[in-house]
Write a protein that holds these residues in place. Structure first.
Motif: not given
Length: 78
Positions: A9-19, A40-56
């Motif tokens: 499973i690639d990071a793109n599949m984990f980026y969105g919560a629904r998917l 893979i975890h580091d990639e999707w988590m890092g991208y979310l943190l960059l694009n979603r400041p509401d997430l911790k």
């Protein structure tokens, strides 16, 4: 019956919560064996943190741990 089909499973599949949720749900049905890596975890988590400041980071770390616990033998290296 447990499938012999394995999907990495690639990071793109984990980026969105629904998917992410759907992938984990399907994995629980044993239609395939899901595998991913710490990178893979580091990639999707890092991208979310960059694009979603509401997430911790602590919340994403809990999600990561829950995903790993939900799918036995999911983590691969190399």
């Amino acid at each position: 019956m447990i499938s012999t089909f394995t999907a990495f499973i690639d990071a793109n599949m984990f980026y969105g919560a629904r998917l992410r949720s759907r992938v984990l749900f399907i994995t629980q049905t044993k239609l395939f064996r899901a595998r991913w890596s710490g990178k893979i975890h580091d990639e999707w988590m890092g991208y979310l943190l960059l694009n979603r400041p509401d997430l911790k980071m602590e919340d994403l770390t809990k999600t990561r741990a829950a995903m790993n616990a939900a799918v036995p033998d999911c983590l691969v290296e190399g």
